[in-house]
Design a protein around this motif. Structure first.
Motif, PDB file in Angstrom:
ATOM      1  N   LYS A   6       0.837  -1.207   0.000  1.00 24.92           N
ATOM      2  CA  LYS A   6       0.000   0.000   0.000  1.00 24.92           C
ATOM      3  C   LYS A   6       0.865   1.247   0.000  1.00 24.92           C
ATOM      4  CE  LYS A   6      -3.851  -2.030   2.506  1.00 24.92           C
ATOM      5  NZ  LYS A   6      -4.628  -1.994   3.745  1.00 24.92           N
ATOM      6  N   TYR A   7       1.916   1.231   0.801  1.00 26.49           N
ATOM      7  CA  TYR A   7       2.835   2.369   0.864  1.00 26.49           C
ATOM      8  C   TYR A   7       3.480   2.614  -0.495  1.00 26.49           C
ATOM      9  CZ  TYR A   7       7.013   5.029   2.068  1.00 26.49           C
ATOM     10  OH  TYR A   7       8.007   5.964   2.105  1.00 26.49           O
ATOM     11  N   ARG A   8       3.933   1.548  -1.142  1.00 24.93           N
ATOM     12  CA  ARG A   8       4.538   1.687  -2.473  1.00 24.93           C
ATOM     13  C   ARG A   8       3.531   2.222  -3.481  1.00 24.93           C
ATOM     14  NH1 ARG A   8       7.270  -3.380  -4.561  1.00 24.93           N
ATOM     15  NH2 ARG A   8       7.757  -1.924  -6.230  1.00 24.93           N
ATOM     16  N   GLN A   9       2.283   1.773  -3.410  1.00 22.35           N
ATOM     17  CA  GLN A   9       1.258   2.245  -4.333  1.00 22.35           C
ATOM     18  C   GLN A   9       0.957   3.726  -4.101  1.00 22.35           C
ATOM     19  OE1 GLN A   9      -0.076   0.879  -7.002  1.00 22.35           O
ATOM     20  NE2 GLN A   9      -1.348   2.677  -7.356  1.00 22.35           N
ATOM     21  N   VAL A  10       0.865   4.125  -2.847  1.00 19.57           N
ATOM     22  CA  VAL A  10       0.603   5.536  -2.538  1.00 19.57           C
ATOM     23  C   VAL A  10       1.754   6.412  -3.034  1.00 19.57           C
ATOM     24  CG1 VAL A  10       0.363   7.179  -0.633  1.00 19.57           C
ATOM     25  CG2 VAL A  10      -0.952   5.067  -0.623  1.00 19.57           C
ATOM     26  N   ARG A  11       2.993   5.957  -2.861  1.00 22.24           N
ATOM     27  CA  ARG A  11       4.152   6.707  -3.375  1.00 22.24           C
ATOM     28  C   ARG A  11       4.124   6.789  -4.900  1.00 22.24           C
ATOM     29  NH1 ARG A  11       8.954   7.903  -0.630  1.00 22.24           N
ATOM     30  NH2 ARG A  11       9.948   7.563  -2.639  1.00 22.24           N
ATOM     31  N   LYS A  12       3.730   5.715  -5.545  1.00 17.39           N
ATOM     32  CA  LYS A  12       3.627   5.695  -7.015  1.00 17.39           C
ATOM     33  C   LYS A  12       2.568   6.698  -7.481  1.00 17.39           C
ATOM     34  CE  LYS A  12       2.483   2.461 -10.725  1.00 17.39           C
ATOM     35  NZ  LYS A  12       2.070   1.081 -11.021  1.00 17.39           N
ATOM     36  N   THR A  68      -6.084   8.105 -13.349  1.00 13.15           N
ATOM     37  CA  THR A  68      -7.038   7.241 -12.649  1.00 13.15           C
ATOM     38  C   THR A  68      -7.252   5.923 -13.384  1.00 13.15           C
ATOM     39  OG1 THR A  68      -8.901   8.383 -13.687  1.00 13.15           O
ATOM     40  CG2 THR A  68      -8.250   9.122 -11.494  1.00 13.15           C
ATOM     41  N   ALA A  69      -7.065   5.923 -14.691  1.00 13.62           N
ATOM     42  CA  ALA A  69      -7.242   4.687 -15.451  1.00 13.62           C
ATOM     43  C   ALA A  69      -6.007   3.794 -15.429  1.00 13.62           C
ATOM     44  CB  ALA A  69      -7.618   5.018 -16.892  1.00 13.62           C
ATOM     45  N   THR A  70      -4.818   4.382 -15.269  1.00 12.59           N
ATOM     46  CA  THR A  70      -3.603   3.591 -15.407  1.00 12.59           C
ATOM     47  C   THR A  70      -2.795   3.444 -14.118  1.00 12.59           C
ATOM     48  OG1 THR A  70      -2.349   5.526 -16.119  1.00 12.59           O
ATOM     49  CG2 THR A  70      -3.356   4.194 -17.840  1.00 12.59           C
ATOM     50  N   VAL A  71      -2.748   4.463 -13.268  1.00  6.97           N
ATOM     51  CA  VAL A  71      -1.844   4.447 -12.117  1.00  6.97           C
ATOM     52  C   VAL A  71      -2.585   4.189 -10.808  1.00  6.97           C
ATOM     53  CG1 VAL A  71      -0.191   5.819 -10.795  1.00  6.97           C
ATOM     54  CG2 VAL A  71      -0.241   6.003 -13.279  1.00  6.97           C
ATOM     55  N   PHE A  72      -3.693   4.845 -10.602  1.00  5.85           N
ATOM     56  CA  PHE A  72      -4.390   4.767  -9.326  1.00  5.85           C
ATOM     57  C   PHE A  72      -5.089   3.420  -9.161  1.00  5.85           C
ATOM     58  CE2 PHE A  72      -3.405   9.089  -9.494  1.00  5.85           C
ATOM     59  CZ  PHE A  72      -3.639   9.662  -8.266  1.00  5.85           C
ATOM     60  N   VAL A  73      -5.072   2.917  -7.918  1.00  2.00           N
ATOM     61  CA  VAL A  73      -5.682   1.634  -7.583  1.00  2.00           C
ATOM     62  C   VAL A  73      -6.673   1.865  -6.450  1.00  2.00           C
ATOM     63  CG1 VAL A  73      -5.233  -0.669  -6.649  1.00  2.00           C
ATOM     64  CG2 VAL A  73      -3.631   0.348  -8.266  1.00  2.00           C
ATOM     65  N   ASP A  74      -7.854   1.289  -6.582  1.00  2.00           N
ATOM     66  CA  ASP A  74      -8.851   1.378  -5.517  1.00  2.00           C
ATOM     67  C   ASP A  74      -8.498   0.335  -4.469  1.00  2.00           C
ATOM     68  OD1 ASP A  74     -11.062   2.041  -4.051  1.00  2.00           O
ATOM     69  OD2 ASP A  74     -12.475   0.946  -5.300  1.00  2.00           O
ATOM     70  N   MET A  75      -8.094   0.812  -3.288  1.00  2.00           N
ATOM     71  CA  MET A  75      -7.675  -0.107  -2.231  1.00  2.00           C
ATOM     72  C   MET A  75      -8.166   0.400  -0.887  1.00  2.00           C
ATOM     73  SD  MET A  75      -3.654   0.760  -1.932  1.00  2.00           S
ATOM     74  CE  MET A  75      -3.091   2.440  -1.841  1.00  2.00           C
ATOM     75  N   SER A  76      -8.299  -0.519   0.022  1.00  2.00           N
ATOM     76  CA  SER A  76      -8.689  -0.169   1.377  1.00  2.00           C
ATOM     77  C   SER A  76      -7.465   0.342   2.129  1.00  2.00           C
ATOM     78  CB  SER A  76      -9.267  -1.384   2.086  1.00  2.00           C
ATOM     79  OG  SER A  76      -9.482  -1.093   3.446  1.00  2.00           O
TER      80      SER A  76
END
Length: 90
Positions: A6-12, A68-76
């Motif tokens: 999650k941390y890596r995704q938020v940084r990305k 939003t279509a390519t980088v962002f991920v819907d996560m809890s």
């Protein structure tokens, strides 16, 4: 997804958003100053006014849609494993 992922995704997502901001700033400067010498007018306003305002606004909307279509991920963002739980004892 564990906390590290999650941390890596938020940084990305933050890095991609910062890159889009940098691209928008460069495009705004190019549209404003680059077209300042143009004699083209639309509704009695120079072309650089339209490109530096409405054009950049539309470019930003398209950029956000791409992010939003390519980088962002819907996560809890809840702590699923319970290891990172912060306790506030009084």
């Amino acid at each position: 997804m564990n906390n590290y992922e999650k941390y890596r995704q938020v940084r990305k997502e933050a890095a991609a958003t910062g890159l889009l901001l940098l691209i928008l700033i460069v495009a705004w400067i190019a549209a404003g100053f680059g077209l300042a010498g143009s004699s083209v007018e639309l509704f009695h306003l120079p072309l650089w006014v339209w490109t530096a305002t409405i054009g950049i606004w539309l470019f930003a909307i398209i950029g956000v849609k791409v992010l939003t279509a390519t980088v962002f991920v819907d996560m809890s963002l809840d702590d699923e494993d319970g290891k990172g739980e912060v306790r506030h004892d009084k």
